[in-house]
Design a protein around this motif. Structure first.
Motif, mmCIF file in Angstrom:
data_model
loop_
_atom_site.group_PDB
_atom_site.id
_atom_site.type_symbol
_atom_site.label_atom_id
_atom_site.label_comp_id
_atom_site.label_asym_id
_atom_site.label_seq_id
_atom_site.Cartn_x
_atom_site.Cartn_y
_atom_site.Cartn_z
ATOM 1 N N PHE A 23 100.504 99.833 93.386
ATOM 2 C CA PHE A 23 100.764 98.416 93.567
ATOM 3 C C PHE A 23 101.639 98.159 94.790
ATOM 4 O O PHE A 23 102.584 98.924 95.077
ATOM 5 C CB PHE A 23 101.453 97.829 92.339
ATOM 6 C CG PHE A 23 100.513 97.535 91.202
ATOM 7 C CD1 PHE A 23 99.451 96.655 91.367
ATOM 8 C CD2 PHE A 23 100.691 98.126 89.970
ATOM 9 C CE1 PHE A 23 98.579 96.381 90.327
ATOM 10 C CE2 PHE A 23 99.828 97.850 88.919
ATOM 11 C CZ PHE A 23 98.768 96.980 89.100
ATOM 12 N N LEU A 24 101.323 97.077 95.492
ATOM 13 C CA LEU A 24 102.121 96.593 96.613
ATOM 14 C C LEU A 24 102.664 95.214 96.237
ATOM 15 O O LEU A 24 101.910 94.377 95.739
ATOM 16 C CB LEU A 24 101.271 96.469 97.876
ATOM 17 C CG LEU A 24 100.459 97.700 98.295
ATOM 18 C CD1 LEU A 24 99.535 97.348 99.461
ATOM 19 C CD2 LEU A 24 101.388 98.842 98.677
ATOM 20 N N THR A 25 103.935 94.970 96.475
ATOM 21 C CA THR A 25 104.495 93.669 96.139
ATOM 22 C C THR A 25 105.782 93.422 96.907
ATOM 23 O O THR A 25 106.412 94.351 97.419
ATOM 24 C CB THR A 25 104.778 93.553 94.634
ATOM 25 O OG1 THR A 25 105.181 92.227 94.334
ATOM 26 C CG2 THR A 25 105.854 94.522 94.199
ATOM 27 N N ALA A 26 106.153 92.166 96.963
ATOM 28 C CA ALA A 26 107.420 91.788 97.600
ATOM 29 C C ALA A 26 108.523 91.595 96.572
ATOM 30 O O ALA A 26 109.675 91.377 96.947
ATOM 31 C CB ALA A 26 107.232 90.500 98.406
ATOM 32 N N TYR A 27 108.199 91.684 95.282
ATOM 33 C CA TYR A 27 109.163 91.330 94.239
ATOM 34 C C TYR A 27 109.347 92.469 93.247
ATOM 35 O O TYR A 27 108.415 92.886 92.563
ATOM 36 C CB TYR A 27 108.697 90.076 93.498
ATOM 37 C CG TYR A 27 108.482 88.902 94.423
ATOM 38 C CD1 TYR A 27 109.566 88.177 94.927
ATOM 39 C CD2 TYR A 27 107.198 88.526 94.808
ATOM 40 C CE1 TYR A 27 109.374 87.107 95.793
ATOM 41 C CE2 TYR A 27 106.988 87.454 95.665
ATOM 42 C CZ TYR A 27 108.084 86.753 96.163
ATOM 43 O OH TYR A 27 107.877 85.703 97.018
ATOM 44 N N ILE A 28 110.552 92.965 93.156
ATOM 45 C CA ILE A 28 110.856 94.123 92.326
ATOM 46 C C ILE A 28 110.637 93.828 90.838
ATOM 47 O O ILE A 28 110.337 94.731 90.048
ATOM 48 C CB ILE A 28 112.315 94.588 92.557
ATOM 49 C CG1 ILE A 28 112.572 95.947 91.893
ATOM 50 C CG2 ILE A 28 113.300 93.543 92.052
ATOM 51 C CD1 ILE A 28 111.788 97.077 92.503
ATOM 52 N N GLU A 29 110.759 92.553 90.420
ATOM 53 C CA GLU A 29 110.662 92.242 88.995
ATOM 54 C C GLU A 29 109.278 92.479 88.410
ATOM 55 O O GLU A 29 109.102 92.483 87.193
ATOM 56 C CB GLU A 29 111.101 90.796 88.727
ATOM 57 C CG GLU A 29 110.301 89.746 89.456
ATOM 58 C CD GLU A 29 110.960 89.322 90.768
ATOM 59 O OE1 GLU A 29 110.725 88.189 91.204
ATOM 60 O OE2 GLU A 29 111.695 90.147 91.347
#
Length: 237
Positions: free
Chosen positions: A85-91
């Motif tokens: 997964f790639l994301t900007a949000y750690i949550e």
């Protein structure tokens, strides 16, 4: 060949992920193919039509169907495929691991973290699908990975093993003897003279098995129930 799918609705991030994946894979000993999807629904539609990848890089925050939804679709067809997964949000990390993600990478750290994730992915694939068949003919010995075999068919003279990487290879064993050597649920007979790798099957069209390479293989009436049962077992439904 290692097939890699990347899904991200941001054109810039999609191209950057492509660049980083290509850079790493060129240092490995693997042949590879990258397919990019700016629309998540295009990827899920492709999977539903029979397309399969070894590694999926998925943006979690995509319109239409987020990465978690896409991963859920993938898991219905490929329980052991590698998902990153790639994301900007750690949550979002906890949700990502509920669908068996191998890694969770923050986009600002993609250049630093993606190489390690791809190394882990290749190791996971090697462990999950290292089964192979050994052919001995004259003074030659050839190894074929199960994952590269499209189908096996008996013709007038011998059995031929049709592969993605090595073309069609002859074998002197009988087709039943060869089938019994596999012990792998992906392979099923379509008629008395042919068995296929269902990872390469696209659809059943009447009495024909449509393969991803465009070939159409006949399914005999007695074999049809077992073919359908095998497909449902692997694909779900």
């Amino acid at each position: 060949m290692i097939k890699i799918a990347i899904a991200d609705d941001s054109e810039a991030l999609l191209r950057e992920a492509e660049r980083l994946v290509k850079k790493y894979m060129e240092t490995s000993a693997c042949t590879f193919q990258i397919t990019s999807y700016p629309e998540p629904l295009a990827l899920t539609a492709s999977i539903a039509e029979g397309e399969r990848f070894d590694i999926y890089l998925l943006d979690i925050e995509m319109p239409g169907a987020n990465g978690i939804d896409v991963a859920g679709e993938i898991r219905q067809f490929q329980p052991v495929a590698v998902i990153i997964f790639l994301t900007a949000y750690i949550e979002y990390a906890a949700k990502g691991y509920t669908v068996g993600a191998l890694r969770y990478i923050l986009k600002p750290r993609m250049a630093e973290e993606l190489p390690e994730a791809l190394e882990a992915a290749l190791k996971a694939l090697a462990g999950a699908d290292s089964a192979c068949l050994t052919l001995s003919r004259y003074n030659n010995i050839t190894r074929i990975f199960y994952r590269d075999i499209i189908y096996v068919r008996k013709d007038a003279r011998c059995v031929r093993i049709v592969t993605t990487e090595q073309g069609a290879l002859p074998d002197s064993r009988g087709i039943k003897e060869l089938f019994e050597a596999f012990h792998d649920a992906r392979f099923t007979f379509t008629d008395r003279s042919c068995f296929v790798n269902l990872d390469f099957a696209r659809a059943i069209d009447g009495n024909w098995m449509v393969m991803k390479n465009g070939e159409r293989l006949p399914i005999s009436r007695p074999m049809m129930p077992k073919v359908k049962e095998a497909i449902m077992g692997l694909w779900g439904g």
